[in-house]
Design an enzyme around this catalytic site. Structure first.
Site, PDB file in Angstrom:
ATOM      1  CD  GLU A 203      -2.663 -28.145  -2.695  1.00  0.00           C
ATOM      2  OE1 GLU A 203      -2.661 -28.850  -1.686  1.00  0.00           O
ATOM      3  OE2 GLU A 203      -2.752 -26.985  -2.510  1.00  0.00           O
ATOM      4  NE  ARG A 295     -12.342 -17.996   7.480  1.00  0.00           N
ATOM      5  CZ  ARG A 295     -11.705 -18.725   6.685  1.00  0.00           C
ATOM      6  NH1 ARG A 295     -11.599 -18.499   5.483  1.00  0.00           N
ATOM      7  NH2 ARG A 295     -11.523 -19.957   7.262  1.00  0.00           N
TER       8      ARG A 295
END
Lengths: 504, 182
Positions: A203, A295
């Site tokens: 990226e 999560r």
């Protein structure tokens, strides 16, 4: 259709396992703890209704062993599994297995988990949905030449990231072409070790970014809210160390915009239960979607402190089929919360992990002080797992007050036996740039490249005096203390028996 | 009684006498100090000097004395006649910097970045250890020459294992008299 959850197996250890167990108890839900051989005396085990040894210390044989965990869950007739964070929390195969075995997985559905777990694929999915992302690779191009060409196209510096998971594993900044090969090798190796998948991608690297994430809750009926942001810019080696909310970088307008995008991300992914949408904010207040953390997160307490919502409770409720019962309008941030992660690491020695026996532990307490801990005096810190010992969270009416409260709380946190970064954290939060809120993800490398602790002269003197006292201290003689002792003459005499057959 | 302690690599002297079960008289840095020590628990004292009080936590086990006061943590070792010798040897060694590069944590050697007889600079990376899924680079604390490499790639190591032995000395300043190739 509501299914009542009566018994939960917690597939984790340490502070988060204990956190979940406590909330289960509040809800009247029975708990099962699992533990590896070195965790037999863990706090989470001590506080559960039932417990089962799950294997040797290596995570692969214990906390990551899906078959064993499912076996115990069925044997002990648990309705649900809470995976905590780390370990199997983002393992979609585990979630699929639970679904197949009719065990409720307290987290997102396996399809959404699989989608957002593939960091590369989720980036693409979001980009297609019109959500801003950081310029980067559209797929994990395999050949080095292609990767090199891509890096040159988007321009250095670039960031190497693991496709299989987060937590900083596999991440590397590469500033020039000559560093690309070694960076890719190291990143792939780390990724393989952490996630079993060596796929990495590139990226564009945003200079001086702020890490802003939004907590989202979505029930199984399509209702969704966000619980505002957390700023997690203080990191070391891509591991978060200090998190806070609200972020000083956000005004109400930006907060609203990012919150809406966060919900859009969750919607697009078909995600449910608790999740966090991570963004990077650049110096010009442009924000880019990074990834979804599927999560409950380490830093969830700061959100709880400013909103008054218990996120674990919400997770269990949602997993049990209940509706969200919260509306975006009723949710507010009040005051300011800061969390410091307490690691068994030596800040004066490159933050190398410090293991051994915790000879003495005393935790801070008081109004607005929360300590989510997995440790106690006499505990042996194993070296097989993440070195997180506990989290110290404070809340106060303003950021300034919260910083002062954190400073006091850190001073009151006594841990003897292993090295921790507590003294480093105290210096960090007192740094003028931190106090101003001028944060970015390079804060530590910029302002604390080579930290050494400075002790107060007065404290050194007192320490010397106490060392001397311990050395020469006489045990108290009974004559001096007659009348002062609370022991009776019978107790002072020691062992004695009438008509004893004991012979010397 | 006169006592010597080593804290943070420097020696300090304290004179102390016990007056009664709680009171002591001490001399430190040429100051006379009267103090009262109230034991709170096995790991805690409160020390009164005048009306000022200090809460002190300590652990005196595993042959280490650890003391926490005012938020500062100290590791203290008593200097006896015997330990003073080894202490000064250690201090001397540290002055010329550790030439035994030890494993700082248990783990696995991933890569060894230098070879025997190679000249290394201060902070030059020597080897990479993998521990708890993270890679850690160990750098040289001195400028010198790699005398010996005691491990190899993929070896499992424990804390304190000597991985590399260095010989201190700038380029051309080797203590070894025999001629050295660069």
């Amino acid at each position: 259709m509501k299914k009542k959850i009566k018994k939960i197996l917690i597939a984790n250890r340490g502070e988060i396992a204990l956190r979940i167990i406590k909330t289960c108890r509040e809800l009247g839900i029975k708990t099962v703890a699992i533990y590896s051989q070195v965790d037999r005396k863990g706090l989470h085990v001590q506080n559960a209704d039932e417990a089962c040894e799950i294997g040797p210390p290596e995570a692969r044989e214990s906390y990551l062993n899906i078959d064993k965990i499912i076996d115990v869950t069925k044997k002990l007739k648990c309705d649900a599994i809470h995976p905590g964070y780390g370990f199997l929390a983002e393992n979609y195969q585990f979630a699929q297995r639970c679904e197949a075995e009719k065990i409720i997985f307290i987290g997102p559905n396996s399809r959404a988990l699989k989608l957002v777990g593939d960091k590369l694929r989720s980036r693409q999915t979001m980009a297609t949905a019109g959500i801003p992302i950081i310029p980067g690779m559209k797929s994990a191009k395999k050949t080095h030449k292609e990767i090199q060409h891509f890096a040159e196209e988007i321009g250095y510096p670039v960031m190497i990231k693991a496709s299989g998971g987060g937590g900083g594993k596999g991440m590397r900044i590469v500033r020039k072409a000559s560093e690309l090969t070694s960076g890719l090798e190291a990143g792939s190796r780390e990724a393989k070790a952490a996630f079993g998948d060596d796929t990495v991608y590139l990226e564009k690297y945003i200079v001086k970014p702020r890490h802003i994430e939004f907590q989202v809750l979505a029930d199984n009926q399509g209702n969704m809210v966000h619980l505002f942001e957390r700023e997690c810019s203080i990191q070391r080696r891509y591991q978060k160390i200090i998190e806070e909310t609200p972020s000083v970088a956000l005004d109400n307008n930006l907060r609203y915009q990012m919150g809406e995008v966060a919900k859009q991300v969750i919607q697009t992914a078909g995600y449910n239960n608790a999740g966090t949408v991570e963004f990077l904010l650049d110096e010009n207040k442009n924000f880019y979607f990074l990834e979804v953390n599927a999560r409950i997160q380490v830093e969830h307490p700061v959100t709880e402190m400013v909103t008054g919502i218990d996120l674990i409770k919400q997770q269990i409720k949602i997993a049990g089929g209940e509706g969200l019962g919260l509306s975006q309008e009723q949710l507010k941030q009040r005051g300011h919360a800061i969390e410091c992660r307490i690691y068994a690491e030596d800040p004066e020695n490159n933050f190398f992990p410090s293991f051994g026996e915790l000879l003495y532990v005393q935790e801070p307490f008081g109004p607005g002080i929360r300590c989510d801990s997995g440790i106690y005096s006499g505990m042996e810190v194993p070296y097989h797992y993440d070195p997180i010992l506990s989290k110290l969270i404070v809340w106060d009416e303003s950021r300034q007050a919260a910083i002062q409260k954190m400073n006091t709380a850190l001073s009151d946190y006594i841990i003897l036996g292993v090295k921790t970064q507590i003294p480093f954290l105290k210096d960090l939060i007192q740094h003028p740039q931190f106090m101003k809120g001028e944060l970015n993800t390079h804060f530590i490398s910029e302002y604390f490249p080579d930290w050494k602790s400075i002790k107060a002269e007065k404290n050194l003197e007192i320490a010397l005096l106490v060392a001397a006292i311990l050395r020469i201290r006489r045990p108290v003689k009974r004559e001096e203390d007659s009348g002062k002792t609370t022991l009776t003459p019978w107790q002072l005499t020691g062992r004695w028996e009438i008509f004893s057959t004991y012979s010397k | 009684m006169e006592l010597r302690f080593n804290i943070l690599n420097s020696e300090h002297m304290v004179e102390i006498e016990q007056i009664d079960s709680e009171r002591y008289s001490a001399k430190l840095n040429n100051k006379n100090i009267d103090l009262t020590c109230i034991p709170i628990s096995e790991n805690c004292f409160t020390i009164f000097i005048g009306n000022t009080l200090y809460k002190v936590f300590f652990s005196n086990s595993n042959k280490r004395l650890l003391i926490s006061v005012g938020g500062d943590l100290f590791e203290i070792e008593e200097v006896t006649g015997l330990t003073r010798t080894s202490q000064s040897v250690n201090l001397q060694k540290m002055a010329s910097s550790d030439s035994n590069i030890r494993a700082p944590m248990p783990g696995r050697i991933l890569k060894i970045l230098v070879s025997e007889s190679q000249q290394v600079n201060l902070n030059q990376p020597l080897f990479i250890v993998e521990s708890m899924k993270m890679e850690n680079e160990v750098v040289s604390p001195i400028a010198g020459r790699v005398k010996r490499i005691n491990s190899q790639v993929n070896a499992l190591i424990s804390v304190g294992d000597t991985i590399i032995e260095l010989e201190p000395g700038e380029d051309g300043n080797d203590k070894d008299n025999s001629s050295q190739k660069k």
